[in-house]
Design a protein around this motif. Structure first.
Motif, PDB file in Angstrom:
ATOM      1  N   GLY A  13       0.800  -1.212   0.000  1.00  0.00           N
ATOM      2  CA  GLY A  13       0.000   0.000   0.000  1.00  0.00           C
ATOM      3  C   GLY A  13       0.833   1.262   0.000  1.00  0.00           C
ATOM      4  O   GLY A  13       2.066   1.222  -0.088  1.00  0.00           O
ATOM      5  N   PRO A  14       0.176   2.436   0.115  1.00  0.00           N
ATOM      6  CA  PRO A  14       0.880   3.721   0.100  1.00  0.00           C
ATOM      7  C   PRO A  14       1.932   3.846   1.201  1.00  0.00           C
ATOM      8  O   PRO A  14       2.998   4.434   0.984  1.00  0.00           O
ATOM      9  N   LEU A  15       1.646   3.300   2.399  1.00  0.00           N
ATOM     10  CA  LEU A  15       2.595   3.400   3.501  1.00  0.00           C
ATOM     11  C   LEU A  15       3.906   2.708   3.152  1.00  0.00           C
ATOM     12  O   LEU A  15       4.997   3.246   3.378  1.00  0.00           O
ATOM     13  N   ALA A  16       3.802   1.510   2.572  1.00  0.00           N
ATOM     14  CA  ALA A  16       5.008   0.772   2.177  1.00  0.00           C
ATOM     15  C   ALA A  16       5.741   1.500   1.064  1.00  0.00           C
ATOM     16  O   ALA A  16       6.981   1.586   1.059  1.00  0.00           O
ATOM     17  N   ALA A  17       4.992   2.044   0.106  1.00  0.00           N
ATOM     18  CA  ALA A  17       5.612   2.738  -1.021  1.00  0.00           C
ATOM     19  C   ALA A  17       6.404   3.955  -0.557  1.00  0.00           C
ATOM     20  O   ALA A  17       7.558   4.151  -0.950  1.00  0.00           O
ATOM     21  N   TYR A  18       5.799   4.778   0.302  1.00  0.00           N
ATOM     22  CA  TYR A  18       6.493   5.981   0.764  1.00  0.00           C
ATOM     23  C   TYR A  18       7.607   5.647   1.754  1.00  0.00           C
ATOM     24  O   TYR A  18       8.617   6.364   1.826  1.00  0.00           O
ATOM     25  N   GLY A  19       7.443   4.557   2.510  1.00  0.00           N
ATOM     26  CA  GLY A  19       8.544   4.117   3.366  1.00  0.00           C
ATOM     27  C   GLY A  19       9.746   3.715   2.532  1.00  0.00           C
ATOM     28  O   GLY A  19      10.901   4.082   2.837  1.00  0.00           O
ATOM     29  N   LEU A  20       9.501   2.973   1.451  1.00  0.00           N
ATOM     30  CA  LEU A  20      10.579   2.572   0.549  1.00  0.00           C
ATOM     31  C   LEU A  20      11.192   3.787  -0.133  1.00  0.00           C
ATOM     32  O   LEU A  20      12.409   3.863  -0.346  1.00  0.00           O
ATOM     33  N   TYR A  21      10.346   4.740  -0.466  1.00  0.00           N
ATOM     34  CA  TYR A  21      10.789   5.993  -1.095  1.00  0.00           C
ATOM     35  C   TYR A  21      11.802   6.716  -0.199  1.00  0.00           C
ATOM     36  O   TYR A  21      12.868   7.156  -0.641  1.00  0.00           O
ATOM     37  N   LEU A  22      11.464   6.834   1.098  1.00  0.00           N
ATOM     38  CA  LEU A  22      12.366   7.516   2.036  1.00  0.00           C
ATOM     39  C   LEU A  22      13.650   6.737   2.243  1.00  0.00           C
ATOM     40  O   LEU A  22      14.744   7.318   2.300  1.00  0.00           O
ATOM     41  N   VAL A  23      13.534   5.414   2.346  1.00  0.00           N
ATOM     42  CA  VAL A  23      14.732   4.581   2.502  1.00  0.00           C
ATOM     43  C   VAL A  23      15.632   4.717   1.286  1.00  0.00           C
ATOM     44  O   VAL A  23      16.862   4.866   1.400  1.00  0.00           O
ATOM     45  N   GLY A  24      15.033   4.674   0.085  1.00  0.00           N
ATOM     46  CA  GLY A  24      15.824   4.780  -1.135  1.00  0.00           C
ATOM     47  C   GLY A  24      16.553   6.105  -1.244  1.00  0.00           C
ATOM     48  O   GLY A  24      17.735   6.149  -1.618  1.00  0.00           O
ATOM     49  N   SER A  25      15.875   7.206  -0.913  1.00  0.00           N
ATOM     50  CA  SER A  25      16.522   8.519  -0.993  1.00  0.00           C
ATOM     51  C   SER A  25      17.656   8.627   0.021  1.00  0.00           C
ATOM     52  O   SER A  25      18.682   9.266  -0.238  1.00  0.00           O
ATOM     53  N   ALA A  26      17.488   7.987   1.201  1.00  0.00           N
ATOM     54  CA  ALA A  26      18.561   7.995   2.207  1.00  0.00           C
ATOM     55  C   ALA A  26      19.747   7.161   1.738  1.00  0.00           C
ATOM     56  O   ALA A  26      20.910   7.525   1.962  1.00  0.00           O
ATOM     57  N   LEU A  27      19.485   6.031   1.078  1.00  0.00           N
ATOM     58  CA  LEU A  27      20.570   5.189   0.560  1.00  0.00           C
ATOM     59  C   LEU A  27      21.400   5.943  -0.473  1.00  0.00           C
ATOM     60  O   LEU A  27      22.630   5.808  -0.511  1.00  0.00           O
TER      61      LEU A  27
END
Length: 316
Positions: A13-27
């Motif tokens: 869902g959206p929560l997982a998508a935006y969580g992955l989004y934040l993790v990816g930008s931090a990586l």
């Protein structure tokens, strides 16, 4: 006893998508921060060489079937892949690490964030892609932000062409990455993501190898220590392999347009990490750079909204 699993709504869902989004930008922010942290310990070409060799070895088990399946194409295009290695892993890798010896991770991440806008400008000039007025405004804003960072907010520096060498080296890396991306577009039918990553990483290792040998003999070798090994593995794993895979997964979950904005969030993570971990001060020109570069790149690169009627027809 089987381990409990998350409900599908939380995994997709959206929560997982935006969580992955934040993790990816931090990586993505890991490269300039770690690169700056070890800049005076690990020589720049050695850092780039081992980063890409370790990254290649990490993905090799997953990429091997694709490399074997496309081996004839890879053999025919070996010159093309070596050129990509020069641009993507050589100039955009080793040269940026030279820059990080002389400038801050915050500066480097903000300057490098303009590469999507540079890709747009190069595509317009080189490939004849159409460019809209909104994108021109975005390009001008992004370049103004780069000038603010290069001059440290001092107009006198612009008048006397007095710039920090490290910032200019990072800028060269960003331009090289833009050219690299344009050449990837001209490669014909794209290879599978992991296959292309492995091929480009290996090409970069081949390109960097003779320069790494020279650096080891004539300048200084990469010191063998636990901190050095951890730094190289961290850059290879987090900033290279996991950043790519997370980015690809985010695209699949939320679309390319929204996922690509992770590139604009990454400098904010880099600035925060540099302030907390490297004690880099955040100065006024950094704020000016953020306020110009990030909105400018977004204006330049985000696709135009489709009319409601067109969008409805496409989903019908």
């Amino acid at each position: 006893m089987p381990l409990p699993t998350l409900p599908l709504s939380l995994r997709s869902g959206p929560l997982a998508a935006y969580g992955l989004y934040l993790v990816g930008s931090a990586l993505m922010a890991a490269n300039p921060v770690i690169g700056r942290a070890v800049a005076h310990v690990v020589p720049p070409i050695g850092m780039a060489f081992w980063r890409w060799l370790v990254a290649f070895l990490i993905v090799l088990p997953f990429a091997l079937p694709g490399l074997l399946a496309h081996r004839h194409r890879l053999r025919r295009q070996w010159r093309h892949y070596l050129l990509l290695g020069v641009l993507g892993q050589g100039i955009s890798g080793a040269i940026v690490y030279y820059g990080l010896e002389r400038t801050s991770a915050t500066n480097a991440s903000l300057i490098y964030a303009t590469s999507p806008a540079m890709i747009l400008a190069l595509a317009a000039v080189w490939l004849g892609d159409a460019i809209r007025p909104r994108q021109v405004i975005g390009l001008l804003l992004a370049m103004a932000g780069v000038l603010a960072i290069l001059t440290r907010g001092d107009v006198e520096a612009l008048l006397h062409l007095s710039f920090n060498v490290g910032d200019l080296l990072v800028l060269a890396g960003a331009v090289s990455w833009a050219v690299y991306t344009i050449l990837l577009r001209q490669s014909g039918t794209p290879l599978p993501v992991v296959t292309a990553f492995a091929a480009n990483a290996f090409a970069g290792v081949l390109v960097l190898a003779p320069f790494y040998a020279w650096e080891t003999i004539a300048v200084r070798p990469v010191p063998v220590s636990a901190s050095t090994i951890l730094s190289i593995v961290a850059v290879a794993l987090f900033a290279s392999v996991l950043a790519l895979l997370t980015y690809q997964k985010t695209i699949a979950m939320m679309g390319a347009a929204r996922a690509s904005t992770a590139l604009y969030v990454s400098p904010l993570w880099a600035a925060l990490a540099s302030w907390l971990l490297l004690a880099e001060p955040l100065q006024g020109f950094h704020l000016i750079g953020v306020l110009l570069v990030l909105p400018g790149v977004m204006l330049a690169t985000l696709p135009a909204r489709k009319p409601a009627a067109v969008a409805a027809a496409e989903t019908a």
